[in-house]
Design a protein around this motif. Sequence first.
Motif, PDB file in Angstrom:
ATOM      1  N   GLY A   1      -0.979  -3.796  -1.876  1.00 34.40           N
ATOM      2  CA  GLY A   1       0.145  -3.150  -2.548  1.00 34.40           C
ATOM      3  C   GLY A   1       0.469  -1.792  -1.967  1.00 34.40           C
ATOM      4  N   GLU A   2      -0.557  -1.020  -1.624  1.00 31.45           N
ATOM      5  CA  GLU A   2      -0.343   0.312  -1.049  1.00 31.45           C
ATOM      6  C   GLU A   2       0.298   0.207   0.340  1.00 31.45           C
ATOM      7  N   ILE A   3      -0.126  -0.785   1.123  1.00 33.48           N
ATOM      8  CA  ILE A   3       0.471  -0.978   2.443  1.00 33.48           C
ATOM      9  C   ILE A   3       1.935  -1.383   2.306  1.00 33.48           C
ATOM     10  N   VAL A   4       2.222  -2.279   1.346  1.00 34.67           N
ATOM     11  CA  VAL A   4       3.599  -2.713   1.107  1.00 34.67           C
ATOM     12  C   VAL A   4       4.473  -1.514   0.751  1.00 34.67           C
ATOM     13  N   SER A   5       4.003  -0.697  -0.181  1.00 31.55           N
ATOM     14  CA  SER A   5       4.779   0.467  -0.615  1.00 31.55           C
ATOM     15  C   SER A   5       5.008   1.435   0.539  1.00 31.55           C
ATOM     16  N   LEU A   6       3.981   1.643   1.344  1.00 30.09           N
ATOM     17  CA  LEU A   6       4.084   2.571   2.467  1.00 30.09           C
ATOM     18  C   LEU A   6       5.126   2.112   3.477  1.00 30.09           C
ATOM     19  N   LEU A   7       5.048   0.847   3.874  1.00 27.79           N
ATOM     20  CA  LEU A   7       5.966   0.343   4.907  1.00 27.79           C
ATOM     21  C   LEU A   7       7.401   0.267   4.393  1.00 27.79           C
ATOM     22  N   ASN A   8       7.579  -0.208   3.152  1.00 28.39           N
ATOM     23  CA  ASN A   8       8.940  -0.304   2.607  1.00 28.39           C
ATOM     24  C   ASN A   8       9.557   1.070   2.419  1.00 28.39           C
ATOM     25  N   ARG A   9       8.743   2.024   2.030  1.00 29.58           N
ATOM     26  CA  ARG A   9       9.262   3.392   1.843  1.00 29.58           C
ATOM     27  C   ARG A   9       9.691   3.989   3.182  1.00 29.58           C
ATOM     28  N   GLU A  10       8.897   3.779   4.198  1.00 25.10           N
ATOM     29  CA  GLU A  10       9.218   4.348   5.507  1.00 25.10           C
ATOM     30  C   GLU A  10      10.417   3.649   6.150  1.00 25.10           C
ATOM     31  N   GLU A  11      10.548   2.340   5.919  1.00 16.63           N
ATOM     32  CA  GLU A  11      11.653   1.589   6.522  1.00 16.63           C
ATOM     33  C   GLU A  11      12.908   1.611   5.653  1.00 16.63           C
ATOM     34  N   GLY A  12      12.763   2.067   4.405  1.00 17.31           N
ATOM     35  CA  GLY A  12      13.914   2.130   3.522  1.00 17.31           C
ATOM     36  C   GLY A  12      14.465   0.771   3.132  1.00 17.31           C
ATOM     37  N   GLY A  13      13.584  -0.193   2.895  1.00 18.59           N
ATOM     38  CA  GLY A  13      14.035  -1.535   2.519  1.00 18.59           C
ATOM     39  C   GLY A  13      12.979  -2.266   1.715  1.00 18.59           C
ATOM     40  N   SER A  14      13.080  -3.580   1.711  1.00 20.74           N
ATOM     41  CA  SER A  14      12.119  -4.401   0.965  1.00 20.74           C
ATOM     42  C   SER A  14      11.606  -5.542   1.845  1.00 20.74           C
ATOM     43  N   ARG A  15      11.420  -5.236   3.118  1.00 23.32           N
ATOM     44  CA  ARG A  15      10.996  -6.245   4.094  1.00 23.32           C
ATOM     45  C   ARG A  15       9.593  -6.780   3.813  1.00 23.32           C
ATOM     46  N   TRP A  16       8.753  -5.933   3.214  1.00 21.13           N
ATOM     47  CA  TRP A  16       7.345  -6.276   3.068  1.00 21.13           C
ATOM     48  C   TRP A  16       6.986  -6.641   1.634  1.00 21.13           C
ATOM     49  N   ASP A  17       6.034  -7.566   1.514  1.00 19.41           N
ATOM     50  CA  ASP A  17       5.439  -7.888   0.217  1.00 19.41           C
ATOM     51  C   ASP A  17       3.983  -8.256   0.451  1.00 19.41           C
ATOM     52  N   ARG A  18       3.228  -8.439  -0.636  1.00 23.41           N
ATOM     53  CA  ARG A  18       1.789  -8.700  -0.510  1.00 23.41           C
ATOM     54  C   ARG A  18       1.497  -9.986   0.261  1.00 23.41           C
ATOM     55  N   THR A  19       2.324 -11.017   0.026  1.00 24.45           N
ATOM     56  CA  THR A  19       2.097 -12.298   0.702  1.00 24.45           C
ATOM     57  C   THR A  19       2.200 -12.150   2.207  1.00 24.45           C
ATOM     58  N   ARG A  20       3.183 -11.398   2.663  1.00 22.79           N
ATOM     59  CA  ARG A  20       3.372 -11.220   4.112  1.00 22.79           C
ATOM     60  C   ARG A  20       2.227 -10.428   4.722  1.00 22.79           C
ATOM     61  N   ILE A  21       1.775  -9.405   4.013  1.00 25.77           N
ATOM     62  CA  ILE A  21       0.640  -8.614   4.498  1.00 25.77           C
ATOM     63  C   ILE A  21      -0.608  -9.489   4.601  1.00 25.77           C
ATOM     64  N   ARG A  22      -0.837 -10.307   3.585  1.00 26.75           N
ATOM     65  CA  ARG A  22      -2.005 -11.188   3.585  1.00 26.75           C
ATOM     66  C   ARG A  22      -1.958 -12.167   4.766  1.00 26.75           C
ATOM     67  N   ARG A  23      -0.763 -12.745   5.022  1.00 28.86           N
ATOM     68  CA  ARG A  23      -0.638 -13.690   6.133  1.00 28.86           C
ATOM     69  C   ARG A  23      -1.006 -13.038   7.465  1.00 28.86           C
ATOM     70  N   ILE A  24      -0.572 -11.802   7.656  1.00 28.76           N
ATOM     71  CA  ILE A  24      -0.876 -11.110   8.904  1.00 28.76           C
ATOM     72  C   ILE A  24      -2.370 -10.845   9.022  1.00 28.76           C
ATOM     73  N   LEU A  25      -2.975 -10.340   7.964  1.00 26.60           N
ATOM     74  CA  LEU A  25      -4.396  -9.993   8.019  1.00 26.60           C
ATOM     75  C   LEU A  25      -5.294 -11.220   8.144  1.00 26.60           C
ATOM     76  N   CYS A  26      -4.813 -12.376   7.676  1.00 26.05           N
ATOM     77  CA  CYS A  26      -5.619 -13.604   7.731  1.00 26.05           C
ATOM     78  C   CYS A  26      -5.295 -14.480   8.930  1.00 26.05           C
ATOM     79  N   ASN A  27      -4.360 -14.043   9.766  1.00 26.58           N
ATOM     80  CA  ASN A  27      -3.947 -14.842  10.915  1.00 26.58           C
ATOM     81  C   ASN A  27      -4.925 -14.635  12.068  1.00 26.58           C
ATOM     82  N   GLU A  28      -5.669 -15.689  12.420  1.00 27.47           N
ATOM     83  CA  GLU A  28      -6.690 -15.585  13.466  1.00 27.47           C
ATOM     84  C   GLU A  28      -6.105 -15.333  14.850  1.00 27.47           C
ATOM     85  N   PHE A  29      -4.813 -15.553  14.988  1.00 28.66           N
ATOM     86  CA  PHE A  29      -4.172 -15.298  16.278  1.00 28.66           C
ATOM     87  C   PHE A  29      -4.380 -13.839  16.695  1.00 28.66           C
ATOM     88  N   TYR A  30      -4.404 -12.930  15.701  1.00 26.32           N
ATOM     89  CA  TYR A  30      -4.513 -11.507  15.998  1.00 26.32           C
ATOM     90  C   TYR A  30      -5.900 -11.108  16.484  1.00 26.32           C
TER      91      TYR A  30
END
Length: 203
Positions: A155-184
């Motif tokens: 939630g804190e990462i979502v708030s940080l990124l959306n605040r800096e970008e001035g939009g609502s591009r990010w949510d918890r589900t998207r953050i989770r997908r990135i952190l759990c993606n073994e490709f990275y």
Amino acid sequence: RIIREYRDEGISGDRTEKRDGFQRMIADSASGDFRVVISWDIDRFGRFDPLEAGYWIQPLRKAGIWLETVAQGKIDWNDFAGRILYTIQQEGKHAFLKDLSRNVLRGMIRSATEGRLVWRPPLGYSAVNGQFLPNDDAATVRRIFREYNSGMSFGEIVSLLNREEGGSRWDRTRIRRILCNEFYVGRYCWGGKGRGKYFMVRN
């Protein structure tokens, strides 16, 4: 006189549950304001198997509606010959779809085992000449990992990124997908979840 059009662009003819236009046409058939459905080909009307086709055709038949196609001509479901011809043609169209699904999957398996692109690259990468190269979003992905590793919550990462970008591009589900993606972390994974209506790969 054509009174309206029903479109399901980009949706396979056998994914009837996702074809809003087709389902709306079936529902509208009860109004009695049209007598014919015009289609380029019977596979544009639908690519379901003949047994499922009966479920969707019955409302049209009760309303006295027939199918007129450019490729096959008139399909009259109230006529014995029309029903037989339609069933044979529909079975052929459906069989083609299953064959296509199998062949596409075979190509995807080959590409995956050779380390080539099978799906759209994850955020932060672009596919260039068969290689995965970092793009402008790579810095954002690195930051997400860095902030999470420092103790920030989703939630804190979502708030940080959306605040800096001035939009609502990010949510918890998207953050989770990135952190759990073994490709990275350098692992090429594909086929872990079995998906596909006719054929699929697991594990």
